[in-house]
Design a protein around this motif. Structure first.
Motif, short mmCIF file in Angstrom:
data_model
loop_
_atom_site.label_atom_id
_atom_site.label_comp_id
_atom_site.label_asym_id
_atom_site.label_seq_id
_atom_site.Cartn_x
_atom_site.Cartn_y
_atom_site.Cartn_z
N MET A 190 -73.13 -76.97 38.94
CA MET A 190 -72.21 -78.09 38.87
C MET A 190 -72.09 -78.73 40.24
SD MET A 190 -68.26 -77.97 37.58
CE MET A 190 -67.73 -76.90 38.89
N SER A 191 -72.35 -80.02 40.32
CA SER A 191 -72.24 -80.72 41.60
C SER A 191 -70.77 -80.99 41.90
CB SER A 191 -73.01 -82.03 41.55
OG SER A 191 -72.50 -82.87 40.55
N ARG A 192 -70.42 -81.01 43.18
CA ARG A 192 -69.04 -81.24 43.60
C ARG A 192 -68.84 -82.71 43.96
NH1 ARG A 192 -69.97 -75.65 42.80
NH2 ARG A 192 -68.10 -74.51 43.31
N ALA A 193 -67.67 -83.25 43.61
CA ALA A 193 -67.35 -84.63 43.94
C ALA A 193 -65.89 -84.68 44.35
CB ALA A 193 -67.58 -85.54 42.72
N TYR A 194 -65.63 -85.13 45.59
CA TYR A 194 -64.26 -85.10 46.10
C TYR A 194 -63.72 -86.43 46.61
CZ TYR A 194 -65.41 -80.14 46.23
OH TYR A 194 -65.82 -78.87 45.90
N GLY A 195 -64.58 -87.40 46.86
CA GLY A 195 -64.09 -88.61 47.53
C GLY A 195 -64.24 -89.86 46.70
N GLY A 196 -64.51 -90.98 47.40
CA GLY A 196 -64.75 -92.24 46.74
C GLY A 196 -63.55 -92.82 46.02
N THR A 219 -58.72 -90.10 42.14
CA THR A 219 -57.37 -89.55 42.05
C THR A 219 -57.48 -88.02 41.99
OG1 THR A 219 -57.30 -89.50 39.63
CG2 THR A 219 -56.67 -91.58 40.72
N PRO A 220 -56.38 -87.30 42.25
CA PRO A 220 -56.43 -85.84 42.12
C PRO A 220 -56.90 -85.37 40.75
CG PRO A 220 -54.47 -86.47 43.33
CD PRO A 220 -55.10 -87.75 42.84
N SER A 221 -56.47 -86.06 39.69
CA SER A 221 -56.91 -85.68 38.35
C SER A 221 -58.40 -85.94 38.16
CB SER A 221 -56.11 -86.45 37.29
OG SER A 221 -54.77 -86.01 37.26
N ASP A 222 -58.90 -87.02 38.75
CA ASP A 222 -60.35 -87.29 38.70
C ASP A 222 -61.13 -86.16 39.37
OD1 ASP A 222 -59.98 -89.75 37.45
OD2 ASP A 222 -60.02 -90.88 39.34
N ILE A 223 -60.63 -85.71 40.52
CA ILE A 223 -61.30 -84.64 41.26
C ILE A 223 -61.31 -83.36 40.44
CG2 ILE A 223 -61.14 -83.17 43.31
CD1 ILE A 223 -60.09 -85.65 44.81
N LEU A 224 -60.18 -83.05 39.81
CA LEU A 224 -60.12 -81.87 38.93
C LEU A 224 -61.16 -81.96 37.84
CD1 LEU A 224 -58.56 -79.29 37.85
CD2 LEU A 224 -57.35 -80.91 36.37
N ARG A 225 -61.20 -83.09 37.14
CA ARG A 225 -62.12 -83.22 36.01
C ARG A 225 -63.58 -83.19 36.46
NH1 ARG A 225 -57.91 -86.90 34.67
NH2 ARG A 225 -56.71 -86.18 32.85
N ALA A 226 -63.86 -83.70 37.66
CA ALA A 226 -65.24 -83.74 38.16
C ALA A 226 -65.72 -82.37 38.61
CB ALA A 226 -65.35 -84.74 39.31
N ASN A 227 -64.81 -81.51 39.05
CA ASN A 227 -65.21 -80.27 39.71
C ASN A 227 -64.85 -79.00 38.96
OD1 ASN A 227 -66.25 -81.19 42.49
ND2 ASN A 227 -64.38 -82.35 42.20
N TYR A 228 -64.07 -79.12 37.92
CA TYR A 228 -63.61 -77.91 37.22
C TYR A 228 -64.26 -77.79 35.85
CZ TYR A 228 -60.83 -74.64 34.64
OH TYR A 228 -60.46 -73.59 33.85
N GLU A 250 -58.25 -77.63 46.92
CA GLU A 250 -57.22 -77.45 45.90
C GLU A 250 -57.45 -78.43 44.75
OE1 GLU A 250 -54.88 -76.20 43.68
OE2 GLU A 250 -54.15 -75.32 45.57
N LEU A 251 -57.64 -77.91 43.55
CA LEU A 251 -57.85 -78.78 42.38
C LEU A 251 -56.55 -79.07 41.64
CD1 LEU A 251 -61.21 -77.31 40.98
CD2 LEU A 251 -60.86 -79.23 42.56
N LEU A 252 -55.49 -78.33 41.94
CA LEU A 252 -54.17 -78.63 41.36
C LEU A 252 -53.33 -79.33 42.42
CD1 LEU A 252 -53.33 -75.35 39.38
CD2 LEU A 252 -54.42 -77.46 38.55
N ALA A 253 -53.77 -80.53 42.77
CA ALA A 253 -53.15 -81.25 43.89
C ALA A 253 -51.78 -81.83 43.54
CB ALA A 253 -54.07 -82.38 44.35
N ASP A 254 -51.49 -82.03 42.26
CA ASP A 254 -50.18 -82.53 41.86
C ASP A 254 -49.88 -82.04 40.45
OD1 ASP A 254 -51.66 -84.21 40.12
OD2 ASP A 254 -51.51 -85.92 41.48
N ALA A 255 -48.65 -82.35 39.98
CA ALA A 255 -48.22 -81.86 38.68
C ALA A 255 -49.08 -82.42 37.54
CB ALA A 255 -46.75 -82.22 38.46
N GLU A 256 -49.55 -83.63 37.72
CA GLU A 256 -50.42 -84.22 36.69
C GLU A 256 -51.71 -83.40 36.53
OE1 GLU A 256 -52.94 -88.33 35.82
OE2 GLU A 256 -51.33 -88.34 37.32
N CYS A 257 -52.22 -82.85 37.64
CA CYS A 257 -53.42 -82.02 37.57
C CYS A 257 -53.16 -80.74 36.77
CB CYS A 257 -53.90 -81.64 38.97
SG CYS A 257 -54.62 -83.02 39.89
#
Length: 204
Positions: free
Chosen positions: A1-7, A10-19, A44-51
């Motif tokens: 699985m490739s990692r994606a953190y920037g660009g 949103t925190p939820s986007d990062i969670l869905r892309a990496n988890y 951290e993939l649980l960056a906020d409550a929405e995550c």
């Protein structure tokens, strides 16, 4: 699985892309909500409550609407579960403070299970739709059941990828699984091994 953190993600986007739920059991899936967990570059993939709410949906653990304080408790439980099963995977002593954190989540969980109607079926519900306490209680019960089952506990593994830190229940034939996924850490390890072989050949 490739990692994606920037660009601008949103925190939820990062969670869905990496988890991905690769743990094989709810508590290990929850423990894996930190990327590169066993390294100094952890993400951290649980960056906020929405995550946390998004993770619950991805993991099939129900719908919750957590507050910031709930997220803090969830991350403490997550880190405790990871510490306990990391110790088991590495044949180290289980940290008592981590077990105490799991017990706190068990104590706060709504008591008992109940029935609910799902389509044409009547099924057991663990109450994860009843709030964050119920969700964390379900995760803590999952951890307790795994810890007290010697056969399944012996199959808990940590990904062999350097620094990955993701945990999984190895149910492969012969219990020979090494990677969180062949598409991610498995492929990276194969690529590094190929590079080393090629480098040795050029030095001959």
């Amino acid at each position: 699985m490739s990692r994606a953190y920037g660009g601008g993600m949103t925190p939820s986007d990062i969670l869905r892309a990496n988890y991905r739920p690769i743990g094989g059991v709810l508590c290990l899936d929850f423990a894996n909500t930190v990327d590169w967990h066993d390294s100094e570059r952890r993400v951290e993939l649980l960056a906020d409550a929405e995550c946390l709410a998004a993770w619950a949906r991805i993991a099939g653990a129900g719908d919750v609407d957590p507050a910031a304080a709930d997220l803090h408790r969830a991350c403490r439980l997550r880190d405790a579960v990871w510490a306990v099963f990391r110790a088991k995977a590495k044949a180290e002593t289980v940290p008592g403070d981590a077990v105490a954190e799991i017990n706190r989540a068990l104590e706060r969980a709504p008591a008992g299970r109940r029935l609910r109607v799902s389509g044409d079926e009547v099924v057991w519900a663990d109450g994860t739709d009843g709030g964050t306490d119920a969700l964390l209680g379900a995760i803590a019960r999952s951890a307790a059941e795994l810890l007290t089952d010697p056969d399944r506990r012996a199959r808990v593994r940590m990904c062999a990828g350097e620094g990955c830190g993701w945990l999984f229940l190895d149910e492969s034939r012969g219990a020979r699984r090494r990677w969180c996924s062949m598409q991610g850490c498995g492929n990276r390890a194969k690529g590094r091994a190929h590079y080393r072989r090629k480098a040795r050949l050029t030095q001959v």
